[in-house]
Structure formats: structure tokens, C-alpha cells
Scaffold this active site. Structure first.
Site, PDB file in Angstrom:
ATOM      1  N   LYS A  13       3.223   4.341  -1.355  1.00  0.00           N
ATOM      2  CA  LYS A  13       3.306   5.097  -2.389  1.00  0.00           C
ATOM      3  C   LYS A  13       4.638   6.151  -2.291  1.00  0.00           C
ATOM      4  O   LYS A  13       4.604   7.056  -1.609  1.00  0.00           O
ATOM      5  CB  LYS A  13       2.126   6.087  -2.550  1.00  0.00           C
ATOM      6  CG  LYS A  13       0.744   5.386  -2.762  1.00  0.00           C
ATOM      7  CD  LYS A  13      -0.127   5.542  -1.391  1.00  0.00           C
ATOM      8  CE  LYS A  13      -1.309   4.722  -1.559  1.00  0.00           C
ATOM      9  NZ  LYS A  13      -2.098   4.519  -0.101  1.00  0.00           N
ATOM     10  N   LYS A  51      -4.510  10.571   5.397  1.00  0.00           N
ATOM     11  CA  LYS A  51      -4.220   9.590   6.570  1.00  0.00           C
ATOM     12  C   LYS A  51      -3.198  10.587   7.437  1.00  0.00           C
ATOM     13  O   LYS A  51      -2.232  10.911   7.023  1.00  0.00           O
ATOM     14  CB  LYS A  51      -3.167   8.467   6.165  1.00  0.00           C
ATOM     15  CG  LYS A  51      -3.910   7.524   5.047  1.00  0.00           C
ATOM     16  CD  LYS A  51      -3.537   7.787   3.497  1.00  0.00           C
ATOM     17  CE  LYS A  51      -4.041   6.823   2.643  1.00  0.00           C
ATOM     18  NZ  LYS A  51      -5.367   6.618   2.580  1.00  0.00           N
ATOM     19  N   HIS A  79      -9.427  10.971   1.721  1.00  0.00           N
ATOM     20  CA  HIS A  79      -8.706   9.885   1.712  1.00  0.00           C
ATOM     21  C   HIS A  79      -7.503  10.081   2.509  1.00  0.00           C
ATOM     22  O   HIS A  79      -6.474   9.370   2.356  1.00  0.00           O
ATOM     23  CB  HIS A  79      -8.529   9.637   0.468  1.00  0.00           C
ATOM     24  CG  HIS A  79      -7.895   8.167  -0.219  1.00  0.00           C
ATOM     25  ND1 HIS A  79      -6.251   8.220  -0.307  1.00  0.00           N
ATOM     26  CD2 HIS A  79      -8.100   7.194   0.103  1.00  0.00           C
ATOM     27  CE1 HIS A  79      -6.182   6.883  -0.516  1.00  0.00           C
ATOM     28  NE2 HIS A  79      -7.026   6.306  -0.220  1.00  0.00           N
ATOM     29  N   ASP A 122      16.372  11.064  -8.872  1.00  0.00           N
ATOM     30  CA  ASP A 122      17.635  11.325  -8.813  1.00  0.00           C
ATOM     31  C   ASP A 122      18.557  11.081  -7.611  1.00  0.00           C
ATOM     32  O   ASP A 122      19.145  11.792  -7.036  1.00  0.00           O
ATOM     33  CB  ASP A 122      17.680  12.842  -9.337  1.00  0.00           C
ATOM     34  CG  ASP A 122      17.393  13.220 -10.846  1.00  0.00           C
ATOM     35  OD1 ASP A 122      17.453  11.795 -11.504  1.00  0.00           O
ATOM     36  OD2 ASP A 122      17.171  14.174 -11.161  1.00  0.00           O
ATOM     37  N   ASP A 133      -0.903  16.128  20.276  1.00  0.00           N
ATOM     38  CA  ASP A 133      -0.446  17.533  21.108  1.00  0.00           C
ATOM     39  C   ASP A 133       0.017  18.516  19.968  1.00  0.00           C
ATOM     40  O   ASP A 133       0.940  19.655  20.683  1.00  0.00           O
ATOM     41  CB  ASP A 133       0.425  17.191  22.109  1.00  0.00           C
ATOM     42  CG  ASP A 133       0.094  16.095  23.083  1.00  0.00           C
ATOM     43  OD1 ASP A 133      -1.333  16.024  23.363  1.00  0.00           O
ATOM     44  OD2 ASP A 133       0.818  15.483  23.834  1.00  0.00           O
ATOM     45  N   HIS A 179       0.809  -1.219   0.104  1.00  0.00           N
ATOM     46  CA  HIS A 179      -0.005   0.054  -0.030  1.00  0.00           C
ATOM     47  C   HIS A 179       0.840   1.353  -0.066  1.00  0.00           C
ATOM     48  O   HIS A 179       0.307   2.450   0.012  1.00  0.00           O
ATOM     49  CB  HIS A 179      -0.934   0.115   1.213  1.00  0.00           C
ATOM     50  CG  HIS A 179      -1.906   0.981   1.176  1.00  0.00           C
ATOM     51  ND1 HIS A 179      -2.329   1.843   2.314  1.00  0.00           N
ATOM     52  CD2 HIS A 179      -3.114   1.140   0.211  1.00  0.00           C
ATOM     53  CE1 HIS A 179      -3.504   2.516   1.847  1.00  0.00           C
ATOM     54  NE2 HIS A 179      -3.853   2.345   0.810  1.00  0.00           N
TER      55      HIS A 179
END
Length: 400
Positions: free
Chosen positions: A147, A319, A317, A152, A324, A145
Site C-alpha cells: 500500500k 503490522k 490489523h 508530487d 529492543d 499486498h
């Protein structure tokens, strides 16, 4: 008589899948561990809009001079994906090393004919996490999952965006798409590159280095960050530890809220000791049963005093976990059981209160303003169809 045979076959199939999943997971967990890299400093950019993300990504790819290493969970068959693939072919023809790694399930729709064209035009391509014996069902459930893009060996990307038109609003039902992604420079890039090489090798490919490979620059900024890589092991415990250390506030953003018992208990303990807990989830859903599966967990935290916000302006979508306002976790892992117990994930821990409050929280506050508060009464009062789906979802929690 026929129906009896059919029922018998279904029972045998369920037993076989259960055994495969149980022993496959047990076998795998003994062989992997959570990987925490050292704290680094470098430049970080926070990207929340798909148009901005692809504009930056495609420009960096186009400007590359030595190597392009890319891992995506999903690459679609659409106009945006085709533009992306043609750009990779163009750079490969210029003599640049181009490697594209895609999850076998997530990118299953990518046509095999197109993959052959990529290879013929110089792009090195591989599928990650193909199902394999002896635990075919378990390995089928393991998804890469992550990405990750490294250009370079100096510029990197990590976050929630995949490659496809829906991420720039071309899927009207989920439009506009809201996500969080990081662009970074500095020594942390080498950590992402190391993990890409490991995934590339695990896919059965050999690692080769471009002729002008070099160590990433330190970057002009000084944002402290740290990468964590998980393969379905260790992330549960690590996130629990972070939640238990919270003193004032916990903010969680996730398209799916299906925590493990460990994480749910940590949130309830935080609420009990007076920590302000907020959760942002989408109003829309992109997969069956995920919303219904969330209701029992939302009911518990709402009853204990948490705030739950349903994002109204498109599909959420992103995450994120903010502790704090001093520590932020941005990456690929959702706040669900699949991400912590099955998927291969990558998260960036950010230790810079100024960046968190002035950049990340500024965007999150805007998301909250475009959300509707869910009440305990709303979460508890389910219609018969939703209640039935919630019961069904409960039996599938390890896979959601």
C-alpha cells in the site's frame, strides 16, 4: 459410478494445483531477490486511526500539483472508495498525472464499468499481479499486498490501511479498525517511487514523468529509516536475522500469527536466551481459518514463556515488529507464511529509539491496555470444532 469420476477429477485437480504451485514457486524464486534500499533520513508521522489517515491522505491528494502515484491491495466498491476515485478524477482533469495500481485479486470487486470511467476521465489505471500461464495457480496466489502512495514525488504513505469503509468503522463486525501507517517526506520517497514504477511497468504500463518532476527535499526531521521490498523471497531470512539479534525484547503486532519454521525457531531461541517476547493479535478474525491456524504456534511460544495479547477494542490489523525498543519495522507484511513466502510486500525499518519509544510504543502500549492476555491453557484447550479447523488449516499453511 458418477461419484468415482467426481473423486478422480478432484484427485487430478489437487495433483495439478500442487505441481503448478511447487514448480511455479521454484521458477519464480530463481528470478527475484530481496531489495534493501540505503538508510535515509526524513520526517515520519505515525498514523493509527482510519479517520485521521483518510483526512491526511485526501488533503495531500487534493493539494497535489504535479503527480499522484497510488498502489493499494484493496479498493472497495463503497461510498468512501467512490469519494477517493472521484478525487483522483478531479485531479486528472486538472492536468495532473494520476496513476492507480490495484492488486487483481484484492480489488477484483472493483467494477469494470467504473474502471472505464476512471480511464475516460484521465486516470491511468492498471491491475497488478494478474494470474498468468504456465503457472496459473501459483501466480493467482501471489498478491501485491503493498500500500504505497507518492504525491508530487515529495510525500509518501506506506502501511496497513486500504481503501474502504471498513477502515473507518463502517463494517460493524470489525469496528473500530486499528492499523499502523506512515506518512513521510524526504529522500526516502524516491525509493518508494522507484518501486512503484517497477510494479507499474510489470503490470504492462509505461512510465512517464510529469513536466515539473523534482527530487524530494531532505525534510526537517532526522529520523533514520530504510525500505525493504520483497516478492515472496528473502523476507523470511531477514526477519529471522533481526529476531536472532534481539537482546532484551521483541514485540510483534500482526492480525495473523502463522510464522514459518524459521521465524518460529528464532522466537523460541530468543525466549530461551531470556529475551522478553510479546505478541499482539486480534480477538476478532476477518478471514476463515486464520485464528485456528495460529493456535499451534501460539501454544509453542506461550509454553516457552511469551506473552500473547488479544486486542479487544475492534479489529487489530496492524503490522509491527519492535526490537529492543531501538528498531521498529512498520509496513505491509503480516507475521505469516503468505507475507514472507508469496506476497509482494514493503516494510520500513526505523532506526530512531526516541521516535520508537515516544511515538510508536506509546500507541502500542495503548493497544496492549485494550487487550486480554491469552494463557497457555486457553490456547491448548480447543473445542472439537476449533480443533478440526486447526487440522484443516495445517494443510493450507503455505497459503495462509
Amino acid at each position: 459410478m458418477i461419484w468415482m469420476w467426481a473423486v478422480g477429477l478432484v484427485i487430478v485437480l489437487i495433483i495439478w494445483l500442487t505441481i503448478d504451485f511447487y514448480f511455479g514457486k521454484k521458477w519464480f524464486r530463481k528470478r527475484v531477490a530481496l531489495r534493501n534500499y540505503p538508510i535515509q533520513t526524513g520526517d515520519l508521522e505515525f498514523i493509527t486511526d482510519g479517520q485521521d489517515f483518510f483526512k491526511r491522505l485526501f488533503k495531500d491528494i487534493n493539494d497535489s500539483t504535479s503527480s499522484i502515484d497510488i498502489l493499494f491491495y484493496i479498493v472497495k466498491n463503497d461510498a468512501l472508495s467512490e469519494h477517493f476515485l472521484k478525487l483522483l478524477e478531479q485531479k486528472a482533469k486538472e492536468g495532473i498525472q494520476v496513476r492507480l495500481l490495484c492488486d487483481w485479486v484484492g480489488s477484483f470487486g472493483l467494477k469494470r464499468k467504473r474502471i472505464k470511467q476512471l480511464k475516460a476521465n484521465g486516470v491511468q489505471f492498471a491491475f497488478s499481479n494478474r494470474p498468468k500461464p504456465p503457472f496459473f495457480f501459483f501466480t493467482f496466489q501471489q498478491r501485491n499486498h503493498r500500500k504505497i502512495t507518492i504525491i508530487d514525488q515529495k510525500i509518501a504513505y506506506i502501511g496497513g490501511f486500504n481503501i474502504g469503509g471498513e477502515y473507518i468503522g463502517r463494517k460493524l463486525r470489525l469496528s473500530p479498525w486499528r492499523d499502523y501507517h506512515l506518512r513521510l517526506t524526504g529522500p526516502g520517497v524516491s525509493d518508494l517511487l522507484k518501486e512503484f514504477r517497477m510494479d507499474w511497468q510489470a503490470a504492462g504500463e509505461k512510465n512517464t514523468e510529469p513536466a515539473d518532476s523534482s527530487v524530494p527535499n531532505a525534510g526537517n526531521g532526522g529520523i533514520m529509516h530504510q525500505f525493504t521490498f520483497s516478492d515472496g523471497v528473502g523476507l523470511d531470512e531477514q526477519l529471522e536475522n533481526e529476531l536472532l539479534k534481539a537482546k532484551k525484547s521483541i514485540l510483534i503486532g500482526s492480525p495473523y500469527f502463522i510464522p514459518t519454521k524459521r521465524l518460529l525457531d528464532a522466537l523460541l531461541k530468543a525466549l530461551k536466551r531470556g529475551v522478553h517476547v510479546s505478541v499482539i493479535i486480534p480477538c476478532k478474525k476477518d478471514h476463515p481459518l486464520v485464528r485456528e491456524a495460529a493456535y499451534p504456534f501460539l501454544q509453542q511460544i506461550l509454553k516457552a514463556g511469551a506473552n500473547v495479547y488479544q486486542f479487544q477494542a475492534g479489529f487489530y490489523h496492524a503490522k509491527a515488529i519492535i526490537i529492543d525498543h531501538e528498531k521498529a519495522i512498520i509496513g505491509t507484511a503480516n507475521f505469516d507464511q503468505r507475507s514472507v513466502s508469496l506476497n509482494f510486500e514493503c516494510d520500513c525499518f526505523i532506526y530512531n529509539p526516541s521516535f520508537i519509544q515516544n511515538v510508536i510504543m506509546k500507541e502500542i502500549q495503548e493497544d496492549i491496555r485494550q487487550s486480554k492476555i491469552m494463557t497457555y491453557k486457553e490456547a491448548k484447550k480447543l473445542d472439537p470444532a476449533t480443533y478440526a479447523k486447526a487440522i484443516l488449516a495445517k494443510t493450507l499453511l503455505p497459503l495462509l
